[in-house]
Design a protein around this motif. Structure first.
Motif, short mmCIF file in Angstrom:
data_model
loop_
_atom_site.label_atom_id
_atom_site.label_comp_id
_atom_site.label_asym_id
_atom_site.label_seq_id
_atom_site.Cartn_x
_atom_site.Cartn_y
_atom_site.Cartn_z
N GLY A 33 0.84 -1.19 0.00
CA GLY A 33 0.00 0.00 0.00
C GLY A 33 0.87 1.24 0.00
N PRO A 34 0.30 2.41 0.29
CA PRO A 34 1.07 3.65 0.26
C PRO A 34 2.16 3.68 1.33
N LEU B 194 -4.02 4.13 9.17
CA LEU B 194 -4.16 2.67 9.08
C LEU B 194 -5.61 2.21 9.23
N LYS B 195 -6.41 2.95 9.97
CA LYS B 195 -7.81 2.59 10.12
C LYS B 195 -8.54 2.70 8.78
N SER C 53 -1.12 0.54 4.57
CA SER C 53 -0.17 1.65 4.62
C SER C 53 1.07 1.30 5.43
N GLU C 54 2.18 1.98 5.09
CA GLU C 54 3.44 1.85 5.81
C GLU C 54 3.95 3.25 6.15
N LEU C 55 4.69 3.34 7.26
CA LEU C 55 5.32 4.60 7.67
C LEU C 55 6.81 4.37 7.88
N ILE D 167 0.70 -0.55 16.04
CA ILE D 167 1.02 -0.28 14.63
C ILE D 167 2.48 -0.61 14.31
N GLU D 168 3.19 -1.27 15.24
CA GLU D 168 4.63 -1.43 15.10
C GLU D 168 5.03 -2.23 13.85
#
Length: 366
Positions: free
Chosen positions: A190-191, A216-217, A222-224, A245-246
């Motif tokens: 994902g993004p 993320l919800k 998604s990734e950070l 979210i780790e």
């Protein structure tokens, strides 16, 4: 000389100057005398010297003695360009002027970091040191007014100095973006949202984690990526775990190839509490990266059509909306903004040339 915003600006300039005509040497006062900081080997390879004074905060008497002897023993330095405006500047600026150097003070920020007592002390330092410099530079007008006061900031002795970048490093198109993304984040489906900066309270990465939890919800793929090192890493890692979210948050650490990461990201996020002029916001735009920043970033950071300012008061929901909108708008349309950034005056080649001319002109006045 670790890899941070001011240090990176100095290295960008240093790489571009005619070193047969002008040489940079670096006077630092690190906490560790023995540790080799990230830019040191490159400085040495280009003929620069690095002097390490005792840390002023840990050993003020040793620092004063070192600085006094340093300027006595090194008459070859005709221009001193000061990028550190904290309490140590009360010592080295006074000695630089006593020994006849042309002194430039350079402001890079609009706030001092630390607890309230430390900030009050630093504001007092700013008032005292204004008497020493012959000339003043700042990355923005708010940064000039903060460090030097309105009278100096608006005088002929002060100039706004753009935080320049080597624009040619940021060429990208959609194919190169996908190549870098697949290389650096091979498992991403994902993004990829990203930020770059020291892990310090000023950069507000704790808020960014809350924003990403909200993202993320809405998009569970998604990734950070958080690029940079600093004192807050353990607490930020713990917070990511507490938020659950780790698995989606990547602490990359300090890296020598920041342009590659900017090319790989899909959206750049910078929710800083305050900034002078963050170099990375210019780099992100040059690399064609949709960029969402806080109102703590000065308006002059806007040098392309890619940047959006979002007030921190809009909270995690407002920031998550802006981040996802930026992703959808820029999806599959990656193209650099090198010419826009160059036209806005952020090309380090031109900036370095003007700075060297300034040094030479004022060296002759001593």
């Amino acid at each position: 000389m670790d890899r941070g915003g001011v240090e990176t600006l100095l290295m960008n300039i240093y790489r571009k100057i005619d070193r047969d005509s002008i040489q940079f040497d670096f006077l630092t006062h690190p906490y560790s005398q023995d540790y080799s900081y990230e830019y040191e080997s490159e400085i040495l390879s280009m003929g620069g010297r690095i002097y390490k004074a005792p840390s002023f905060s840990h050993n003020p008497c040793g620092y004063r003695k070192y600085i006094k002897v340093f300027f006595q023993n090194h008459p070859e330095y005709s221009v001193v360009h000061a990028h550190n405006l904290d309490s140590a500047s009360l010592v080295y600026m006074r000695e630089a002027k006593k020994t006849g150097r042309y002194l430039i003070a350079h402001s890079h920020n609009t706030e001092d970091h630390g607890k309230i007592i430390k900030r009050i002390m630093l504001r007092g330092c700013h008032h005292i040191i204004r008497q020493y410099p012959d000339y003043f530079y700042a990355c923005s007008l708010p940064a000039a007014k903060f460090a030097f006061g309105k009278r100096i900031a608006e005088s002929s002795s002060c100039q706004i100095f753009h935080n320049g970048i080597d624009v040619d490093q940021y060429f990208v198109d959609n194919a190169l973006h996908l190549e870098m993304r697949n290389r650096l984040f091979p498992d991403a489906r994902g993004p990829v949202f990203g930020t770059v900066g020291r892990l310090l309270p000023q950069k507000n990465q704790s808020f960014l984690l809350d924003v990403f939890a909200d993202i993320l919800k809405r998009d569970s793929l998604s990734e950070l990526a958080i690029v940079g090192k600093g004192e807050l890493r353990p607490s930020l890692e713990a917070k990511a775990k507490d938020l659950g979210i780790e698995r989606h948050v990547h602490f990359i650490g300090s890296v020598p190839n920041v342009p590659d990461y900017l090319k790989a990201f899909d959206v750049f996020l910078l929710p800083s509490l305050y900034e002078g002029l963050p170099l990375v916001s210019i780099e992100a735009q040059a690399s064609g990266l949709p960029t969402v920043v806080s109102n703590g970033v000065p308006p002059m950071a806007k040098c392309s059509d890619l940047i959006r300012f979002v007030d921190l008061s809009e909270g995690t929901s407002g920031w998550a909306d802006a981040a996802l909108e930026a992703y959808q708008k820029g999806r599959d349309q990656r193209a650099d903004r090198i010419e826009q950034v160059r036209a806005a005056g952020f090309d380090i080649s031109e900036i370095s040339k003007r700075l060297c001319e300034f040094y030479k002109n004022h060296e002759d006045m001593i």
